[in-house]
Write a protein that holds these residues in place. Sequence first.
Motif, PDB file in Angstrom:
ATOM      1  N   ALA A 196      63.437  24.566  34.562  1.00  0.00           N
ATOM      2  CA  ALA A 196      62.366  24.629  33.740  1.00  0.00           C
ATOM      3  C   ALA A 196      61.486  25.501  34.729  1.00  0.00           C
ATOM      4  CB  ALA A 196      61.562  23.104  33.374  1.00  0.00           C
ATOM      5  N   VAL A 198      59.753  24.592  37.470  1.00  0.00           N
ATOM      6  CA  VAL A 198      58.652  23.788  37.523  1.00  0.00           C
ATOM      7  C   VAL A 198      58.574  23.261  38.943  1.00  0.00           C
ATOM      8  CG1 VAL A 198      57.138  21.654  37.125  1.00  0.00           C
ATOM      9  CG2 VAL A 198      58.281  22.902  35.240  1.00  0.00           C
ATOM     10  N   LYS A 215      55.976  21.722  30.069  1.00  0.00           N
ATOM     11  CA  LYS A 215      56.889  22.635  30.479  1.00  0.00           C
ATOM     12  C   LYS A 215      58.578  21.916  30.398  1.00  0.00           C
ATOM     13  CE  LYS A 215      54.261  25.442  33.587  1.00  0.00           C
ATOM     14  NZ  LYS A 215      54.018  25.725  34.834  1.00  0.00           N
TER      15      LYS A 215
END
Length: 230
Positions: A196, A198, A215
């Motif tokens: 993702a 992140v 997210k």
Amino acid sequence: MMSHLEIIDNIVANIYFKGMPNGAQLESIPKLCETYGVSDQTVQKALKKLKQDDILFSRPGKGVFVKNREKLDAMKTFLKIAVMDPDTKRFIPEVIADFEQEHRNVKISWKNINQATDMNEVISDYAPDIIIFETSNVYNFIHAGIAESIADASSYLADACPGLLLPGCSRNELYAVPLFFSPVFVVYNKKITKDAGVDMPRTWDMDTCVAIADKLANRSSCNRRFGFVL
């Protein structure tokens, strides 16, 4: 037995917290005597002082009425507390009693609020000044416009560990402080976070938590996946 000064405190608090407007009638003197367990003379002494202070007035044969509720703020600082955390209501009466004993110019009223059925009280004309609730509700209150920044009070929290205040922060403003603290651990899947894009932070506030959860979430109907749960 209550003194006339204690009865004054109670009458004033009832006028304020019950939202009694100018012209509202108080209970009869016999009823006040029964409520407070005192003599007619003690109640009359309390009412006389409130009349002298221009808070109340009498109508012969009718009773005693509110004259200037606007003057109450000059007498005391009034606070309303809504308690939405079921664990807190067990000890809040004792905490309030101790606080009022130490701060004689403050009068506090509190009420247990059921989040599912009594939320209208939180946004009513007589909304509480302080809400005690679970941390998970901070973001909801802030973004519903119910919470007000308490940044001006941050100087009183200078000795607090900065990390403890982060859950109550949003948009670089402080909205809530912890009543007590217990550690929270974030357990996450490194592959999902990497896919993702992140980067997991070392410290968290509510905005960061929501942004990362968003997210990580996958809302497609065939393969639903949520962010994470603390």
